[in-house]
Design an enzyme around this catalytic site. Structure first.
Site, PDB file in Angstrom:
ATOM      1  N   ARG A 163       0.842  -1.205   0.000  1.00  0.00           N
ATOM      2  CA  ARG A 163       0.000   0.000   0.000  1.00  0.00           C
ATOM      3  C   ARG A 163       0.874   1.250   0.000  1.00  0.00           C
ATOM      4  NH1 ARG A 163      -4.936   1.467   4.166  1.00  0.00           N
ATOM      5  NH2 ARG A 163      -3.348   1.165   5.790  1.00  0.00           N
ATOM      6  N   ASP A 455      -3.811   3.775  14.264  1.00  0.00           N
ATOM      7  CA  ASP A 455      -2.977   4.241  13.169  1.00  0.00           C
ATOM      8  C   ASP A 455      -3.475   5.623  12.773  1.00  0.00           C
ATOM      9  OD1 ASP A 455      -5.277   3.834  11.668  1.00  0.00           O
ATOM     10  OD2 ASP A 455      -4.458   2.199  10.471  1.00  0.00           O
TER      11      ASP A 455
END
Length: 537
Positions: A163, A455
């Site tokens: 990603r 996150d």
């Protein structure tokens, strides 16, 4: 493309002249279009904030109504047929080895929300992936503990799905000079994607895998079209067949939820599936409706579950859309994580994850995410119970699903079901926001806080909720209004209760939190301003 960041050991193996030429090609062809799409994002966000509800696009209805087209899916993409459990995590050497040794089917190698974009993390993450793909990665920590891959056979390890950073992020340690002579920071997306593909595409193919990607933060089909053009140019430049690259798109913004089919269509030769990126999706909902008053206010983040009607509509539509077009539908990540030192915490985490993954499997998802190796087994059991020996359930068409604009925009459904805004929720948002930002500033992008995996996406929820509550005049369930003054008092209490340590970044983190949660203006992302202030040379 000029390197302006410091060079560490082996950085020259990644930042080769040939790799930089490839990055220059991508920027020459696509940098201007990227900037134009980011301006379009801003325009669209302003329209929604001013009262224009997002909806399915009339001009693209022929794409949605055409029953004939399908995406490539996992056909010709070895390692993507069965994705029932994917582990997520950043790309530092230790986490790379642990993820590849975990026993999951796939690994989301994350250079985005789970990775703080320090220059060291960006380049050394690329080195870790380079070595892991070739079976040579080893790591010894400061305590002398040695980590190594359990095998060098890539087909016996989780399939790597990389990603890159989103379109909105830049890389300040690489300076791109365009044909007109102007110089600007490079695109974080094109840097991450380009370096990974350039160094590893042929090696992955030779070892029985392929160059596979997760695409984050897309807000519509035009952004997907740009990625598809990047893929085509890259395949041609590297001499690999068209369609070799496969991408799974995270549907993690509210505008993208209305363009799922169009996104699949634009990427169809390169598309493997869609993912329900639940945390960024909640952040996007808050961001889009932050100025629309009390009826668009979400309750405590911990009370907004995946069974809330507007969230259920989003995931049901995603599964139905994917399977209609031959794409995999991948579920999201439950934030609960176990604690090997606390059996009760572990028990609660496993219960929560089991319920979450069972719901996803029964709803038709083909796979799901976990953030910790100890959760792989419980997630696998949930999907094994539904899939059996089948690699996926793409053939399960959800013709029973009927989701329209009203269902996707029914944000008030969470509070109608009894969820509330509480003093504890306010305090949690402030505490988690500050502690995560502090971790991020030190280069740690995935942090276990209060037995949850935080996150950048979950931190965005925390700070954006505080901003919305202040500006909407929201009251907590005890009747007290949430004001800047009240939030400042909570912030002082949180700061006073922290265990400080040498080299901590809590003061900087508090300053950032004040700016992004308590400022008059709402920064679109907390990471962009913080990156520009603290991570540039």
């Amino acid at each position: 493309m000029d390197v302006t960041g410091p060079l560490g050991p082996r950085y020259d193996e990644i930042l080769t002249p040939e790799a930089l030429e490839f990055l220059t090609l991508l920027h020459d062809l696509f940098a201007d279009e990227r900037c134009g799409l980011l301006l379009e994002r801003q325009r669209r966000t302003r329209e929604i904030a001013d009262g224009a509800d997002p909806d399915f696009t009339p001009s693209t209805r022929p794409v949605r109504d055409d029953p004939s087209w399908r995406v490539a899916g996992s056909v010709g993409a070895p390692g993507l047929e069965d994705r029932r459990v994917e582990i997520t995590g950043p790309t530092d050497p230790k986490m790379t080895i642990n993820a590849l040794n975990s026993g999951a089917r796939c690994w989301l190698a994350d250079a985005e929300d789970a990775q703080s974009p320090t220059w060291r993390n960006v380049i050394e993450g690329q080195l870790a992936l380079h070595d892991a793909i070739r079976g040579t990665l080893e790591f010894t920590n400061e305590a002398g503990k040695h980590y190594a891959l359990r095998t060098s056979d890539l087909t016996q390890l989780p399939t790597i799905i990389f990603r890159p950073r989103g379109w909105h992020l830049f890389e300040s340690h690489l300076a791109y000079t365009g044909p007109d002579g102007s110089t600007q920071p490079a695109s974080g997306s094109l840097v991450d994607f380009g370096l990974y593909l350039f160094h590893n595409a042929r090696e992955l193919i030779a070892r029985g895998r392929g160059p596979y990607f997760y695409l984050p933060k897309l807000e519509g089909y035009r952004e997907a079209r740009l990625w598809n053009q990047v893929f085509e140019v890259s395949e041609d430049a590297l001499g690999i067949p068209r369609g070799t690259i496969r991408a799974t798109v995270l549907i993690e913004t509210l505008p993208a939820a209305f363009e799922m089919e169009e996104i699949l269509y634009e990427l169809r030769e390169h598309c493997a599936g869609l993912n329900a990126g639940r945390w960024d999706y909640l952040f996007s909902v808050i961001k889009c409706f932050r100025t629309r008053g009390d009826s668009y206010v979400l309750p405590d983040r911990g009370q907004v579950t995946m069974t809330a009607p507007f969230m259920r509509a989003y995931t049901e539509l995603l599964v139905a859309t994917c399977h209609k077009r031959g794409a995999h539908a991948i579920g999201g990540m439950s934030a609960f994580i176990p604690d090997r030192r606390d059996p009760e915490v572990t028990r609660r985490a496993i219960e929560q994850v089991r319920a979450d993954k069972t719901r996803e499997a029964n709803d038709g998802f083909d796979g799901t995410w976990v953030a910790h190796p100890d959760l792989i087994e419980v997630a696998r059991e949930a999907f094994d119970a539904v899939l059996g020996e089948r690699p996926n359930q793409v053939d399960r068409l959800r013709d029973d699903v009927t989701v329209g604009q009203a269902e996707l925009l029914d944000v008030a459904s969470a509070r109608r079901a009894g969820a509330t805004v509480t003093e504890a929720g306010l305090r949690t948002n402030v505490s988690v926001g500050v502690r995560y930002i502090e971790s991020w500033l030190r280069g740690v992008g995935a942090a276990a806080i209060d037995h949850l995996m935080e996150d950048a996406a979950t931190a965005e929820i925390s700070r954006s909720q505080v901003w919305q509550w202040v500006h909407a005049g929201t009251t907590t369930d005890d009747g007290r209004p949430i004001t800047r003054r009240r939030c400042e008092a909570v912030l002082r209490e949180v700061m006073g209760g922290l265990e400080r340590f040498r080299g901590d970044r809590f003061d900087d983190a508090a300053a950032i939190f004040r700016e992004v949660a308590l400022g008059e203006e709402f920064p679109p992302f907390l990471t962009t301003g913080a990156y520009a202030r603290y991570f540039r040379q």
